[in-house]
Design a protein around this motif. Structure first.
Motif, PDB file in Angstrom:
ATOM      1  N   ASP A  34      39.025  59.298 -11.689  1.00  8.46           N
ATOM      2  CA  ASP A  34      39.709  59.423 -10.511  1.00  8.46           C
ATOM      3  C   ASP A  34      38.771  58.874  -9.345  1.00  8.46           C
ATOM      4  N   GLY A  35      37.496  59.210  -9.507  1.00  9.40           N
ATOM      5  CA  GLY A  35      36.442  58.454  -8.457  1.00  9.40           C
ATOM      6  C   GLY A  35      36.641  59.438  -7.199  1.00  9.40           C
ATOM      7  N   GLY A  36      37.473  60.153  -7.083  1.00  8.96           N
ATOM      8  CA  GLY A  36      37.630  60.888  -5.781  1.00  8.96           C
ATOM      9  C   GLY A  36      39.024  61.540  -5.489  1.00  8.96           C
ATOM     10  N   CYS A  37      39.369  61.807  -4.267  1.00 12.29           N
ATOM     11  CA  CYS A  37      40.802  62.600  -4.227  1.00 12.29           C
ATOM     12  C   CYS A  37      41.646  61.463  -4.356  1.00 12.29           C
ATOM     13  N   THR A  38      42.873  62.022  -5.150  1.00 13.66           N
ATOM     14  CA  THR A  38      43.587  61.013  -5.794  1.00 13.66           C
ATOM     15  C   THR A  38      45.152  60.839  -4.746  1.00 13.66           C
ATOM     16  N   ALA A  39      44.722  61.530  -3.480  1.00 11.47           N
ATOM     17  CA  ALA A  39      45.793  61.124  -2.207  1.00 11.47           C
ATOM     18  C   ALA A  39      45.582  60.024  -1.955  1.00 11.47           C
ATOM     19  N   ARG A  40      46.654  59.338  -1.816  1.00  8.07           N
ATOM     20  CA  ARG A  40      46.636  57.737  -1.395  1.00  8.07           C
ATOM     21  C   ARG A  40      46.076  57.746   0.318  1.00  8.07           C
ATOM     22  N   ALA A  52      56.293  68.075  -0.272  1.00  9.92           N
ATOM     23  CA  ALA A  52      56.766  67.288  -1.751  1.00  9.92           C
ATOM     24  C   ALA A  52      55.582  66.326  -2.108  1.00  9.92           C
ATOM     25  N   MET A  53      55.326  66.545  -3.499  1.00  7.09           N
ATOM     26  CA  MET A  53      54.022  65.512  -3.773  1.00  7.09           C
ATOM     27  C   MET A  53      54.738  64.579  -4.861  1.00  7.09           C
ATOM     28  N   THR A  54      54.499  63.414  -4.461  1.00  6.33           N
ATOM     29  CA  THR A  54      54.900  62.533  -5.537  1.00  6.33           C
ATOM     30  C   THR A  54      54.034  61.631  -6.130  1.00  6.33           C
ATOM     31  N   ALA A  55      53.676  61.578  -7.357  1.00  8.08           N
ATOM     32  CA  ALA A  55      52.745  60.730  -8.155  1.00  8.08           C
ATOM     33  C   ALA A  55      53.194  59.258  -8.474  1.00  8.08           C
ATOM     34  N   HIS A  56      52.500  58.313  -8.268  1.00 11.94           N
ATOM     35  CA  HIS A  56      52.699  56.939  -8.427  1.00 11.94           C
ATOM     36  C   HIS A  56      52.340  56.449  -9.551  1.00 11.94           C
ATOM     37  N   ALA A  57      52.358  55.142  -9.697  1.00 14.75           N
ATOM     38  CA  ALA A  57      52.202  54.519 -11.146  1.00 14.75           C
ATOM     39  C   ALA A  57      50.544  54.214 -11.117  1.00 14.75           C
ATOM     40  N   ASP A  58      49.959  54.170  -9.976  1.00 19.01           N
ATOM     41  CA  ASP A  58      48.515  54.001  -9.971  1.00 19.01           C
ATOM     42  C   ASP A  58      47.704  55.207  -9.919  1.00 19.01           C
ATOM     43  N   THR A  59      48.309  56.285 -10.307  1.00 15.98           N
ATOM     44  CA  THR A  59      47.679  57.693 -10.441  1.00 15.98           C
ATOM     45  C   THR A  59      47.457  58.331  -8.862  1.00 15.98           C
ATOM     46  N   LYS A  60      47.705  57.461  -8.014  1.00 19.24           N
ATOM     47  CA  LYS A  60      47.796  58.097  -6.686  1.00 19.24           C
ATOM     48  C   LYS A  60      48.942  58.806  -6.240  1.00 19.24           C
ATOM     49  N   VAL A  61      48.919  59.795  -5.317  1.00 18.62           N
ATOM     50  CA  VAL A  61      50.008  60.673  -4.909  1.00 18.62           C
ATOM     51  C   VAL A  61      50.071  60.694  -3.167  1.00 18.62           C
ATOM     52  N   THR A  62      51.318  60.821  -3.086  1.00 17.89           N
ATOM     53  CA  THR A  62      51.861  61.043  -1.307  1.00 17.89           C
ATOM     54  C   THR A  62      52.224  62.208  -1.181  1.00 17.89           C
ATOM     55  N   PHE A  63      52.203  62.724   0.114  1.00 14.44           N
ATOM     56  CA  PHE A  63      52.978  63.978   0.383  1.00 14.44           C
ATOM     57  C   PHE A  63      53.849  63.675   1.405  1.00 14.44           C
TER      58      PHE A  63
END
Length: 418
Positions: free
Chosen positions: A352-358, A403-414
């Motif tokens: 992940d390299g770090g936090c996966t939140a976009r 709500a947390m949404t996971a995306h195809a690039d492994t990142k997530v958004t809130f």
């Protein structure tokens, strides 16, 4: 006496009526320096009168045990302030400290400087145990030398610096004895600090704990260094460093948040099985409470927390959740195997390299390991269901308002729920 006091009041009134706005910068500086000196001279005069009142035992007229108690009642000084000035007044009556009193009367010292010098001189011992085990007498003239050295140093150093110099004054006036005395003093202070270590903490009933502690200085320095490292702005995003109004969080709040992280992330394997901070906290909730968005959980000490908070802690801290069915029988007992291992954390960091939140730039070392499939709902502790989230986004992941949404690039958004 009336004429003397009248002249004093008249002079002070005249100074108080000076138009400061019409003075030059040089005159303001000069007035400030002179009033500093006058304040010291008045303090010495006050000490003389206090010492005289003490000699006459004027406090006995009102049944006071000590003169400073009587004086505090008349002057509205606190008992502590009155006692400190009374002790200083009595010290000036001794031949050893008379030069310090004269320096204060001349305006060359400030009251706190004088107090520090008196304390440092009195602290010079009568004997010193040397490294070879021999007890040596200290010449009485050494105290006078210590006093004179500190009086000279007071021209350039404030009371805080003088106190440091005073602690090592033997190194200057008797260097052959200074190191041995300092070693003994340090040993005594360290033993006293260890023997008086205390920690108190109380819940205020409004979801906050408050307390106080007294620890050896080196432990305090270690704790401070740990917290400053956790609060380092380089570990946090701009949003994490700002408060609810958008302004910068004050240092004391950042240190408070660092202390929370320090406790929550303390390694469970390092805590005793029966006295660990998080490892022995048991949270009880029904299966329904565990699964719904808005619910509460019961801690084993009788306090409560939100189920969202409990689910967040279950990802990282060593809590032990006990989930009950309708008949209150255990369905599942959590074990520390639900926590990601060191090897897994390394793999998550590499992946992940770090936090996966976009948009978040928090590095891996500042992140928590989060379960995409919540452990509370049967999720496994494996790499496919884990991700790194910084403390702020980890809270959002367990906050029912988002709500947390996971995306195809492994990142997530809130997204905040409506």
């Amino acid at each position: 006496m009336d004429q003397v006091l009248a002249r004093v009041h008249a002079s002070l009134t005249e100074v108080g009526e000076v138009s400061l706005g019409g003075l030059s910068d040089a005159d303001v500086v000069r007035l400030l320096d002179e009033l500093d000196g006058v304040t010291s001279r008045l303090a010495r005069a006050l000490c003389r009168v206090v010492a005289e009142a003490d000699r006459r035992r004027l406090g006995e007229a009102t049944g006071a045990r000590h003169t400073h108690q009587w004086w505090a009642g008349r002057s509205r000084h606190t008992h502590a302030d009155a006692a400190r000035l009374s002790r200083l007044a009595r010290a000036f009556e001794e031949p050893l400290h008379a030069p310090t009193g004269r320096a204060l009367a001349a305006g060359r010292l400030r009251v706190e400087q004088a107090r520090v010098i008196v304390q440092a001189v009195d602290a010079v011992p009568a004997t010193v145990d040397t490294a070879d085990g021999v007890t040596r007498l200290i010449d009485p003239g050494v105290r006078a030398q210590a006093r004179d050295h500190l009086l000279a140093a007071a021209a350039e150093h404030d009371a805080k610096a003088l106190r440091r110099l005073g602690r090592r004054i033997l190194d200057v006036v008797a260097p052959e004895l200074g190191e041995a005395q300092e070693a003994r003093t340090l040993a005594e202070e360290e033993a006293r600090a260890d023997a008086t270590a205390e920690f108190e903490m109380n819940d205020d009933g409004h979801r906050r704990c408050q307390g106080r502690f007294s620890l050896p200085s080196h432990i305090g320095a270690m704790l401070k260094r740990h917290l400053f490292a956790l609060a380092n702005p380089a570990r946090h995003t701009d949003a994490e460093l700002r408060d609810e109004t958008g302004g910068w969080k004050p240092l004391r709040r950042r240190l408070g948040e660092a202390f929370i992280e320090y406790v929550e992330r303390y390694p469970v394997e390092a805590t005793p099985q029966t006295a660990g901070v998080n490892a022995t906290i048991v949270i009880t909730m029904t299966l329904e409470q565990l699964l719904v968005e808005h619910a509460t959980a019961l801690l084993d000490d009788g306090t409560r927390m939100s189920a969202a908070q409990a689910r967040r802690l279950a990802c990282e801290a060593g809590i032990i959740p006990v989930v009950l069915d309708g008949q209150s029988t255990p369905l599942d007992l959590g074990r520390t195997r639900r926590l990601y291992s060191k090897a897994q954390r390394i793999a998550l960091s590499l992946r992940d390299g770090g936090c996966t939140a976009r948009g978040c730039e928090t590095t891996a070392s500042g992140c928590h390991a989060h379960h995409d499939d919540p452990w509370s709902r049967g999720g496994a502790t494996d790499l496919t269901s884990g991700r790194l989230l910084c403390p702020r986004h980890h809270r959002l992941a367990h906050d029912p308002r988002y709500a947390m949404t996971a995306h195809a690039d492994t990142k997530v958004t809130f997204t905040r729920r409506m």
